[in-house]
Design a protein around this motif. Structure first.
Motif, PDB file in Angstrom:
ATOM      1  N   ALA A  80       1.067  -1.085  -0.066  1.00 28.19           N
ATOM      2  CA  ALA A  80       0.269   0.072  -0.216  1.00 28.19           C
ATOM      3  C   ALA A  80       0.911   1.671   0.262  1.00 28.19           C
ATOM      4  CB  ALA A  80      -1.292   0.127   1.315  1.00 28.19           C
ATOM      5  N   PRO A  81       2.457   1.148   1.385  1.00 27.48           N
ATOM      6  CA  PRO A  81       3.315   2.687   0.443  1.00 27.48           C
ATOM      7  C   PRO A  81       3.321   2.528  -0.519  1.00 27.48           C
ATOM      8  CG  PRO A  81       3.149   1.210   2.973  1.00 27.48           C
ATOM      9  CD  PRO A  81       2.285   0.695   2.341  1.00 27.48           C
ATOM     10  N   SER A  82       4.070   1.623  -1.186  1.00 29.35           N
ATOM     11  CA  SER A  82       4.439   1.666  -2.824  1.00 29.35           C
ATOM     12  C   SER A  82       3.356   2.804  -3.929  1.00 29.35           C
ATOM     13  CB  SER A  82       4.534   0.559  -3.053  1.00 29.35           C
ATOM     14  OG  SER A  82       5.068   0.266  -4.648  1.00 29.35           O
ATOM     15  N   ARG A  83       1.954   1.999  -3.154  1.00 30.92           N
ATOM     16  CA  ARG A  83       0.863   2.501  -4.577  1.00 30.92           C
ATOM     17  C   ARG A  83       0.667   3.548  -4.524  1.00 30.92           C
ATOM     18  NH1 ARG A  83      -2.091  -2.491  -6.556  1.00 30.92           N
ATOM     19  NH2 ARG A  83      -0.644  -3.635  -5.945  1.00 30.92           N
ATOM     20  N   ALA A  84       0.507   4.575  -2.807  1.00 33.92           N
ATOM     21  CA  ALA A  84       0.234   5.266  -2.456  1.00 33.92           C
ATOM     22  C   ALA A  84       1.378   6.700  -2.864  1.00 33.92           C
ATOM     23  CB  ALA A  84       0.704   6.114  -1.043  1.00 33.92           C
ATOM     24  N   THR A  85       2.319   6.055  -3.356  1.00 32.87           N
ATOM     25  CA  THR A  85       3.913   6.914  -3.000  1.00 32.87           C
ATOM     26  C   THR A  85       3.760   6.839  -5.856  1.00 32.87           C
ATOM     27  OG1 THR A  85       5.251   6.213  -2.066  1.00 32.87           O
ATOM     28  CG2 THR A  85       6.498   6.314  -4.160  1.00 32.87           C
ATOM     29  N   ILE A  86       3.385   5.725  -6.233  1.00 33.29           N
ATOM     30  CA  ILE A  86       2.460   5.662  -7.824  1.00 33.29           C
ATOM     31  C   ILE A  86       2.410   6.773  -7.489  1.00 33.29           C
ATOM     32  CG2 ILE A  86       2.586   4.548  -9.224  1.00 33.29           C
ATOM     33  CD1 ILE A  86       3.261   1.636  -7.845  1.00 33.29           C
ATOM     34  N   LEU A  87       0.914   7.024  -6.866  1.00 31.47           N
ATOM     35  CA  LEU A  87      -0.255   7.567  -6.775  1.00 31.47           C
ATOM     36  C   LEU A  87      -0.079   9.072  -7.052  1.00 31.47           C
ATOM     37  CD1 LEU A  87      -3.372   5.399  -5.449  1.00 31.47           C
ATOM     38  CD2 LEU A  87      -3.040   6.689  -8.610  1.00 31.47           C
ATOM     39  N   THR A  88       0.841   9.674  -5.750  1.00 34.28           N
ATOM     40  CA  THR A  88       1.360  10.995  -5.303  1.00 34.28           C
ATOM     41  C   THR A  88       2.366  11.448  -5.384  1.00 34.28           C
ATOM     42  OG1 THR A  88       2.015  10.430  -2.942  1.00 34.28           O
ATOM     43  CG2 THR A  88      -0.399  10.531  -2.968  1.00 34.28           C
ATOM     44  N   GLY A  89       3.677  10.622  -6.099  1.00 35.00           N
ATOM     45  CA  GLY A  89       4.261  10.852  -6.954  1.00 35.00           C
ATOM     46  C   GLY A  89       5.559  11.710  -5.337  1.00 35.00           C
ATOM     47  N   LYS A  90       5.069  11.470  -3.646  1.00 37.10           N
ATOM     48  CA  LYS A  90       5.267  11.772  -2.409  1.00 37.10           C
ATOM     49  C   LYS A  90       6.306  10.700  -2.032  1.00 37.10           C
ATOM     50  CE  LYS A  90       2.843  15.328  -3.278  1.00 37.10           C
ATOM     51  NZ  LYS A  90       1.255  16.187  -1.878  1.00 37.10           N
ATOM     52  N   HIS A  91       7.062  10.870  -0.985  1.00 33.39           N
ATOM     53  CA  HIS A  91       7.769   9.564  -0.269  1.00 33.39           C
ATOM     54  C   HIS A  91       6.668   9.705   1.413  1.00 33.39           C
ATOM     55  CE1 HIS A  91      11.231   8.415  -1.749  1.00 33.39           C
ATOM     56  NE2 HIS A  91      12.030   9.977  -1.590  1.00 33.39           N
ATOM     57  N   CYS A  92       7.139   8.543   1.030  1.00 34.30           N
ATOM     58  CA  CYS A  92       5.448   7.878   2.721  1.00 34.30           C
ATOM     59  C   CYS A  92       6.194   8.702   3.527  1.00 34.30           C
ATOM     60  CB  CYS A  92       6.169   6.554   2.959  1.00 34.30           C
ATOM     61  SG  CYS A  92       6.046   5.423   1.992  1.00 34.30           S
ATOM     62  N   HIS A  93       6.653   9.343   4.054  1.00 31.47           N
ATOM     63  CA  HIS A  93       6.251  10.559   5.319  1.00 31.47           C
ATOM     64  C   HIS A  93       5.634  11.700   4.824  1.00 31.47           C
ATOM     65  CE1 HIS A  93      10.122  11.959   3.628  1.00 31.47           C
ATOM     66  NE2 HIS A  93      10.041  12.754   3.415  1.00 31.47           N
ATOM     67  N   LEU A  94       5.439  11.353   3.726  1.00 29.70           N
ATOM     68  CA  LEU A  94       4.366  12.859   2.626  1.00 29.70           C
ATOM     69  C   LEU A  94       2.778  12.434   2.583  1.00 29.70           C
ATOM     70  CD1 LEU A  94       6.979  15.865   0.418  1.00 29.70           C
ATOM     71  CD2 LEU A  94       5.710  15.407   3.163  1.00 29.70           C
ATOM     72  N   HIS A  95       2.754  11.550   1.923  1.00 34.77           N
ATOM     73  CA  HIS A  95       1.741  11.180   1.786  1.00 34.77           C
ATOM     74  C   HIS A  95       0.872  10.584   3.283  1.00 34.77           C
ATOM     75  CE1 HIS A  95       2.921   6.969   1.337  1.00 34.77           C
ATOM     76  NE2 HIS A  95       3.639   7.416   0.147  1.00 34.77           N
ATOM     77  N   GLY A  96       1.450   9.502   4.173  1.00 37.87           N
ATOM     78  CA  GLY A  96       1.057   9.806   5.086  1.00 37.87           C
ATOM     79  C   GLY A  96       0.964   7.757   4.968  1.00 37.87           C
ATOM     80  N   LYS A  97       0.851   7.505   4.470  1.00 36.95           N
ATOM     81  CA  LYS A  97       0.406   6.308   4.171  1.00 36.95           C
ATOM     82  C   LYS A  97       1.986   4.830   4.207  1.00 36.95           C
ATOM     83  CE  LYS A  97      -1.752   2.171   2.922  1.00 36.95           C
ATOM     84  NZ  LYS A  97      -3.062   2.022   4.806  1.00 36.95           N
ATOM     85  N   ILE A  98       2.743   5.252   5.786  1.00 31.26           N
ATOM     86  CA  ILE A  98       3.825   4.799   6.020  1.00 31.26           C
ATOM     87  C   ILE A  98       3.935   3.226   5.562  1.00 31.26           C
ATOM     88  CG2 ILE A  98       4.860   6.763   6.559  1.00 31.26           C
ATOM     89  CD1 ILE A  98       4.212   5.500   9.206  1.00 31.26           C
ATOM     90  N   ASP A  99       2.407   2.641   6.217  1.00 30.65           N
ATOM     91  CA  ASP A  99       2.952   1.155   6.117  1.00 30.65           C
ATOM     92  C   ASP A  99       1.484   0.556   5.961  1.00 30.65           C
ATOM     93  OD1 ASP A  99       1.188   1.592   7.668  1.00 30.65           O
ATOM     94  OD2 ASP A  99       3.475   1.840   9.881  1.00 30.65           O
ATOM     95  N   ASN A 100       1.437  -0.540   5.830  1.00 31.77           N
ATOM     96  CA  ASN A 100      -0.288  -1.237   5.502  1.00 31.77           C
ATOM     97  C   ASN A 100      -1.664  -0.802   6.680  1.00 31.77           C
ATOM     98  OD1 ASN A 100      -0.057  -2.174   2.902  1.00 31.77           O
ATOM     99  ND2 ASN A 100       0.737  -4.170   3.629  1.00 31.77           N
ATOM    100  N   HIS A 101      -0.697  -0.291   7.649  1.00 32.50           N
ATOM    101  CA  HIS A 101      -2.156   0.550   9.162  1.00 32.50           C
ATOM    102  C   HIS A 101      -2.328   1.273   8.978  1.00 32.50           C
ATOM    103  CE1 HIS A 101      -0.556  -3.977  10.942  1.00 32.50           C
ATOM    104  NE2 HIS A 101       0.630  -4.126  10.553  1.00 32.50           N
ATOM    105  N   PHE A 102      -1.574   2.346   8.828  1.00 27.95           N
ATOM    106  CA  PHE A 102      -2.129   3.841   8.996  1.00 27.95           C
ATOM    107  C   PHE A 102      -2.950   3.991   7.219  1.00 27.95           C
ATOM    108  CE2 PHE A 102       1.289   4.391  11.729  1.00 27.95           C
ATOM    109  CZ  PHE A 102       1.400   5.082  13.228  1.00 27.95           C
ATOM    110  N   ALA A 103      -3.660   4.577   7.106  1.00 27.58           N
ATOM    111  CA  ALA A 103      -3.896   5.252   6.394  1.00 27.58           C
ATOM    112  C   ALA A 103      -3.874   6.088   5.612  1.00 27.58           C
ATOM    113  CB  ALA A 103      -5.769   6.057   7.047  1.00 27.58           C
ATOM    114  N   PHE A 104      -4.226   6.194   4.699  1.00 29.85           N
ATOM    115  CA  PHE A 104      -4.115   7.356   2.935  1.00 29.85           C
ATOM    116  C   PHE A 104      -4.161   8.237   3.675  1.00 29.85           C
ATOM    117  CE2 PHE A 104      -4.478   8.748  -1.113  1.00 29.85           C
ATOM    118  CZ  PHE A 104      -3.197   9.316  -1.066  1.00 29.85           C
ATOM    119  N   ASP A 105      -3.770   9.312   3.604  1.00 32.04           N
ATOM    120  CA  ASP A 105      -4.396  11.025   3.336  1.00 32.04           C
ATOM    121  C   ASP A 105      -5.612  11.114   2.605  1.00 32.04           C
ATOM    122  OD1 ASP A 105      -5.202  13.631   3.308  1.00 32.04           O
ATOM    123  OD2 ASP A 105      -3.147  14.642   3.821  1.00 32.04           O
ATOM    124  N   THR A 106      -6.513  11.637   2.241  1.00 26.94           N
ATOM    125  CA  THR A 106      -7.199  11.036   1.618  1.00 26.94           C
ATOM    126  C   THR A 106      -6.926  12.689   0.489  1.00 26.94           C
ATOM    127  OG1 THR A 106      -9.436  11.435   2.934  1.00 26.94           O
ATOM    128  CG2 THR A 106      -8.655   9.203   1.373  1.00 26.94           C
TER     129      THR A 106
END
Length: 541
Positions: A80-106
């Motif tokens: 999930a963090p990888s997919r969020a990075t692909i979608l946003t073009g940002k590192h995990c600590h900025l889009h919030g999805k650092i792992d499979n547990h934390f929610a993605f910042d919608t």
């Protein structure tokens, strides 16, 4: 009067020609995009990279007709963090999805939204992994969570549904159906075609199951790695084939077989209760009739031989069972990509369509005795990336510059002549696709893994990686550093962090790492914050 009518006809014809020409120019200047991603597809399991395990002729087409990247990698090797990075073009600590547990910042803007706002038809079919209502797509049909291989459920833009069949075939049917309905005019499209396979648990289509269980695959050089010359993290990770791969969930040993054998089975660290029953239970009566003869063969062999096998033989047996199922799932993916590419050829869409193939990260195929991913070590850090862009990418080219999934959004936007948001952190790889290395300046990439303590127990770590070296800092409940010479130790079995002859390399890379963390707005303060949030989440479960 006749002269007026003739003039009017000529003007109309000229206007029509001009309109058609404008449409053609628009179409040529605004390419269609098909972004194909599989889940956990190791680059070692694509024959364009390495043909020792499997032939993937359809994925290989993209290398033959486009560009293959040998140094593509991820920022965080977990789904999930990888997919969020692909979608946003940002590192995990900025889009919030650092792992499979934390929610993605919608509130984050994703690249499909930007495409949709700039005149593209958009869609997504297959596995998104997080969020049930993807933003920025005109039409979607996604698997809930991990999804299922047999007769899967889907969340769609028109409501929930369940479809009989095998998941890779069904996702492809959906993608081709959408192209048939929506891609036959001058309006450009961006489609995300996302396979579930080959994510664990690996359940092949019945015909592939029968075919691949008859094959034997070469073992990796580090299958029996003892993790000497490395720190605590490699020694304590829980992803070893022998001790952590489940009998039922992974190796397809039926519950009744396990019960019958009793004490003859060494207890594993964890054995999921319904690991076999649930995915098998998804199969129809007809599908089970095809699966059962193969399952009988596996279980009969296991009962007859397992009790007398040495640990080495057990490890080898588990490796073969793993490869048989994992690679069989990939074979179905490759077949279906072939179907899609043939459709593009037949409809003429191939000429003006960029096709990208990648995975959300790499995967261990027995290297270091492991399965799964998470580490910044090569097999999970590196990811396949193949790009076909007719008229732009020279066919059959190989690129060894370091690119990341962080770059995908920016690259696709630039290809579509759309301005990127200023807060995207990647770099467009368009110069590399055009063969213009003079305008490519990246020397190193940044990696950060967070999900610990959790399944597989891979410790938190961040790293800086160049073509030559990899410097890793494991932190949280340890404070350990590792350095690898990527050119002279490609299997990464010997950390040289304490070798005096590499002292200058360590010093320089540590300084570069500090600068890189600042560049990407990561910090020790954020590390501490995420640890505290994660610990609180564990307490609240």
């Amino acid at each position: 009067m006749k002269a007026f009518i003739l003039s009017l006809i000529c003007i109309t014809m000229l206007a029509s020609c001009k309109s058609e020409k404008t449409s053609e120019v628009k179409k040529k200047s605004r390419p269609n995009i098909i972004f194909i991603m599989s889940d956990d597809h190791a680059y070692q399991a694509i024959s364009a990279y390495d043909d020792r395990l499997i032939e993937t002729p359809n994925i290989d087409r993209l290398a033959t007709e486009g560009m293959l990247f040998t140094n593509a990698c991820v920022t965080n090797s977990i789904c999930a963090p990888s997919r969020a990075t692909i979608l946003t073009g940002k590192h995990c600590h900025l889009h919030g999805k650092i792992d499979n547990h934390f929610a993605f910042d919608t509130t984050q803007v994703t690249f499909p939204q930007i495409f949709q706002n700039n005149g593209y038809k958009t869609s997504i079919f297959g596995k998104l992994h997080f969020g049930n209502n993807p933003k920025g797509v005109d039409e979607f049909s996604i698997l809930p969570g991990q999804g299922n291989y047999f007769n899967p459920d889907f969340i769609t833009s028109k409501g929930d549904t369940s479809i009989q069949g095998y998941v890779s075939d069904i996702i492809t049917d959906m993608a081709i159906d959408w192209l048939d309905r929506e891609a036959q005019d001058d309006e450009p499209f961006m489609m995300m075609y996302m396979h579930k396979a080959p994510h664990r648990p690996w359940w092949p289509r019945p015909d592939k199951f029968e075919e691949f269980t008859k094959r034997t695959f070469p073992e990796p050089a580090t299958l029996f790695d003892d993790y000497s010359n490395r720190g605590t993290a490699a020694k304590t990770a829980e992803m070893n084939l022998l001790t952590h791969m489940h009998y039922g969930h992974d190796s397809k040993i039926r519950p009744e077989t396990k019960s019958e054998m009793g004490d003859q089975l060494v207890p594993l660290v964890e054995e999921w209760k319904n690991g076999f029953a649930y995915p098998y239970g998804r199969a129809s009566k007809e599908q089970k009739a095809q699966l059962d003869p193969v399952l009988d063969s596996i279980n009969n062999y296991f009962k007859a031989n397992w009790p007398t096998m040495s640990d080495k033989e057990k490890m080898q047996w588990k490796y073969q069972r793993y490869m048989q199922d994992y690679l069989a799932c990939i074979s179905s993916v490759d077949d279906n990509i072939g179907r899609l590419l043939e459709y593009l050829d037949e409809t003429g869409l191939a000429e003006n369509t960029i096709v990208v193939y990648t995975s959300d990260q790499g995967f261990y195929l027995g290297e270091h005795g492991w399965f799964d991913k998470r580490f910044v070590y090569n097999e999970s850090f590196k990811t396949p990336l193949l790009v076909r862009w007719p008229g732009v990418v020279q066919a059959g080219t190989v690129e060894n510059e370091m690119v990341q999934n962080l770059d995908f959004a920016q690259t696709l936007l630039e290809a579509a002549q759309i301005d990127r948001p200023a807060d995207m952190q990647g770099e467009s790889i368009i110069p590399l696709l055009r063969g213009d290395k003079d305008n490519w300046e990246r020397e190193a990439v940044y990696y950060h893994y967070y999900e610990y303590p959790s399944i597989h127990m891979v410790k938190r770590h961040y790293a800086i990686v160049t073509k030559e070296y990899k410097l890793i800092h494991f932190y949280h409940d340890v404070d350990e550093w590792e350095l690898y010479d990527r050119l002279n130790d490609p299997n990464e079995v010997n950390s040289i962090y304490d070798d005096p002859s590499y002292a200058d390399v360590v010093k320089q890379l540590k300084a570069d790492l500090v600068q890189m963390r600042e560049k990407y707005k990561d910090s020790p303060e954020l590390d501490k914050k995420f640890i505290e949030k994660y610990n609180q989440k564990l307490i609240n479960r």
